[in-house]
Scaffold this motif. Structure first.
Motif, mmCIF file in Angstrom:
data_model
loop_
_atom_site.group_PDB
_atom_site.id
_atom_site.type_symbol
_atom_site.label_atom_id
_atom_site.label_comp_id
_atom_site.label_asym_id
_atom_site.label_seq_id
_atom_site.Cartn_x
_atom_site.Cartn_y
_atom_site.Cartn_z
ATOM 1 N N THR A 282 0.842 -1.194 0.000
ATOM 2 C CA THR A 282 0.000 0.000 0.000
ATOM 3 C C THR A 282 0.879 1.248 0.000
ATOM 4 O OG1 THR A 282 -0.097 0.027 2.431
ATOM 5 C CG2 THR A 282 -1.844 -1.161 1.285
ATOM 6 N N PRO A 283 0.390 2.339 -0.610
ATOM 7 C CA PRO A 283 1.127 3.608 -0.531
ATOM 8 C C PRO A 283 1.269 4.058 0.929
ATOM 9 C CG PRO A 283 -0.573 3.708 -2.232
ATOM 10 C CD PRO A 283 -0.806 2.446 -1.463
ATOM 11 N N HIS A 284 2.407 4.643 1.251
ATOM 12 C CA HIS A 284 2.708 5.040 2.638
ATOM 13 C C HIS A 284 2.572 3.833 3.574
ATOM 14 C CE1 HIS A 284 2.515 9.208 1.287
ATOM 15 N NE2 HIS A 284 1.294 9.003 0.827
ATOM 16 N N GLY A 285 3.037 2.672 3.085
ATOM 17 C CA GLY A 285 2.830 1.418 3.807
ATOM 18 C C GLY A 285 3.369 1.421 5.220
ATOM 19 N N ALA A 286 4.566 1.965 5.420
ATOM 20 C CA ALA A 286 5.146 1.987 6.758
ATOM 21 C C ALA A 286 4.302 2.832 7.704
ATOM 22 C CB ALA A 286 6.576 2.509 6.709
ATOM 23 N N GLY A 287 3.818 3.970 7.214
ATOM 24 C CA GLY A 287 2.973 4.833 8.042
ATOM 25 C C GLY A 287 1.662 4.161 8.403
ATOM 26 N N TRP A 288 1.033 3.506 7.424
ATOM 27 C CA TRP A 288 -0.213 2.795 7.709
ATOM 28 C C TRP A 288 0.009 1.639 8.679
ATOM 29 C CZ3 TRP A 288 -4.964 4.327 7.069
ATOM 30 C CH2 TRP A 288 -5.293 5.243 6.067
ATOM 31 N N ALA A 289 1.112 0.924 8.514
ATOM 32 C CA ALA A 289 1.417 -0.179 9.422
ATOM 33 C C ALA A 289 1.604 0.324 10.851
ATOM 34 C CB ALA A 289 2.664 -0.924 8.951
ATOM 35 N N LEU A 290 2.324 1.435 10.979
ATOM 36 C CA LEU A 290 2.521 2.007 12.310
ATOM 37 C C LEU A 290 1.197 2.479 12.897
ATOM 38 C CD1 LEU A 290 4.423 2.842 14.563
ATOM 39 C CD2 LEU A 290 4.814 5.013 13.355
ATOM 40 N N PHE A 291 0.344 3.060 12.075
ATOM 41 C CA PHE A 291 -0.959 3.515 12.558
ATOM 42 C C PHE A 291 -1.798 2.344 13.059
ATOM 43 C CE2 PHE A 291 -5.427 4.885 11.343
ATOM 44 C CZ PHE A 291 -5.623 5.627 12.504
ATOM 45 N N ALA A 292 -1.776 1.227 12.338
ATOM 46 C CA ALA A 292 -2.524 0.040 12.774
ATOM 47 C C ALA A 292 -2.046 -0.433 14.140
ATOM 48 C CB ALA A 292 -2.371 -1.079 11.741
ATOM 49 N N LEU A 293 -0.730 -0.485 14.320
ATOM 50 C CA LEU A 293 -0.187 -0.891 15.622
ATOM 51 C C LEU A 293 -0.554 0.129 16.695
ATOM 52 C CD1 LEU A 293 3.421 -2.014 14.573
ATOM 53 C CD2 LEU A 293 1.401 -3.450 14.850
ATOM 54 N N ALA A 294 -0.460 1.404 16.341
ATOM 55 C CA ALA A 294 -0.702 2.468 17.324
ATOM 56 C C ALA A 294 -2.148 2.475 17.805
ATOM 57 C CB ALA A 294 -0.334 3.824 16.725
ATOM 58 N N ILE A 295 -3.092 2.084 16.951
ATOM 59 C CA ILE A 295 -4.486 2.010 17.391
ATOM 60 C C ILE A 295 -4.614 1.026 18.546
ATOM 61 C CG2 ILE A 295 -6.813 1.287 16.753
ATOM 62 C CD1 ILE A 295 -6.245 2.298 13.930
ATOM 63 N N ALA A 296 -4.036 -0.151 18.379
ATOM 64 C CA ALA A 296 -4.107 -1.159 19.442
ATOM 65 C C ALA A 296 -3.386 -0.689 20.694
ATOM 66 C CB ALA A 296 -3.525 -2.480 18.948
ATOM 67 N N TRP A 297 -2.238 -0.050 20.519
ATOM 68 C CA TRP A 297 -1.497 0.460 21.677
ATOM 69 C C TRP A 297 -2.299 1.534 22.401
ATOM 70 C CZ3 TRP A 297 3.554 1.377 18.419
ATOM 71 C CH2 TRP A 297 4.146 0.126 18.133
ATOM 72 N N ALA A 298 -2.898 2.448 21.636
ATOM 73 C CA ALA A 298 -3.680 3.529 22.249
ATOM 74 C C ALA A 298 -4.894 2.970 22.981
ATOM 75 C CB ALA A 298 -4.121 4.528 21.176
ATOM 76 N N ALA A 299 -5.559 1.988 22.371
ATOM 77 C CA ALA A 299 -6.728 1.390 23.014
ATOM 78 C C ALA A 299 -6.339 0.711 24.322
ATOM 79 C CB ALA A 299 -7.383 0.389 22.066
ATOM 80 N N ASP A 300 -5.207 0.021 24.306
ATOM 81 C CA ASP A 300 -4.758 -0.687 25.508
ATOM 82 C C ASP A 300 -4.303 0.296 26.579
ATOM 83 O OD1 ASP A 300 -3.915 -3.238 26.884
ATOM 84 O OD2 ASP A 300 -1.962 -2.262 26.737
#
Length: 275
Positions: free
Chosen positions: A138-156
């Motif tokens: 995906t375009p900006h793949g690293a940023g999107w991957a980090l965002f996906a991880l960060a959602i779970a981290w923020a929720a926790d």
């Protein structure tokens, strides 16, 4: 362990994870995540009732060979990664039913051990495939991957601090007595705030904010489902943590559980929402 120990451990782990996602090429990130998931599946196998080390090593070898086959297939396109991600997202819908049926597979029998080992593979491999697809395809793949991880981290993180301060009403007392509805709301709020920050950083326009908030909300909710599913496994095994590997956090699986659900759901929902 004290709250301070938990925070210190998180402060050490988070920059390493962020640097890996942002700067490692996908092949190296895939290898790193696969290694972490193998360690998590080692803990999973023990919780599932597989006490013999040789049997657990065989279980890990089978999962590792499947990942290697997927990587080989990915060299001819991303179809296999996408298919596994969709399978993973569908699997977590079934997990919702499992959570509502607390006693399912709770007895320590050969059949139930096999069911839980299969569940471990269905949790780990699609999550790994989803992150690889997101990072490489995906375009900006690293940023999107980090965002996906960060959602779970923020929720926790939000759930932990809000739950400690304001939590009273139990969310799922039979499965995870420490989780509260107030904590859930706090975690979701933190995740949605994160979406507001991430939107411009990912190069998206503000007219896409509704889709971004839906993606974030769905992913955060499913990260909680991943956490609850591992908690269910621990309750069946009469264990507090998956291991004592990480001070203040328990085992590696205790840190990966929310991501197992969040990653495949995130990448499938992202495509469905047109982001």
């Amino acid at each position: 362990m004290s709250r301070r120990t938990r925070i210190v451990a998180a402060v050490i782990m988070a920059p390493v994870a962020i640097a890996a996602v942002l700067w490692l090429p996908t092949s190296w990130l895939a290898l790193l995540l696969a290694s972490l998931l193998m360690m998590g599946l080692w803990e999973w196998a023990e919780l599932a009732g597989l006490k013999d080390r040789t049997s657990r090593l065989a279980y890990l070898a089978g999962n590792a060979m499947l990942m290697a086959a997927v990587i080989w297939g990915a060299g001819h396109g991303l179809f296999t990664l996408k298919l596994l991600s969709v399978i993973g997202a569908a699997w977590w819908l079934f997990v919702l039913i499992w959570l509502a049926s607390y006693q399912f597979a709770s007895a320590d029998t050969p059949l139930n051990r096999a069911i839980k080992l299969l569940a471990g593979s269905l949790c780990a491999i699609p999550a790994w495939a989803a992150l690889c697809w997101l990072h490489a395809g995906t375009p900006h793949g690293a940023g999107w991957a980090l965002f996906a991880l960060a959602i779970a981290w923020a929720a926790d993180t939000g759930a932990y601090f809000v739950g400690v301060r304001f939590g009273h009403v139990k969310l799922a007392p039979r499965i995870s007595p420490g989780k509260t509805r107030e904590g859930l709301i706090g975690g979701l709020a933190c995740s949605l705030l994160l979406a507001l920050v991430a939107l411009p950083l990912l190069g998206l326009t503000w007219n896409l904010l509704p889709q971004m908030l839906v993606l974030t909300l769905v992913t955060a909710l499913m990260s909680v489902v991943g956490d609850l599913f591992e908690s269910l496994l621990k309750r069946h095994a009469d264990a507090k943590d998956s291991s004592n590997l990480i001070p203040g956090h328990g085992g590696l699986l205790d840190r990966l559980d929310s991501l197992l659900a969040a990653l495949p759901v995130f990448v499938v929902a992202k495509v469905w929402l047109g982001l």
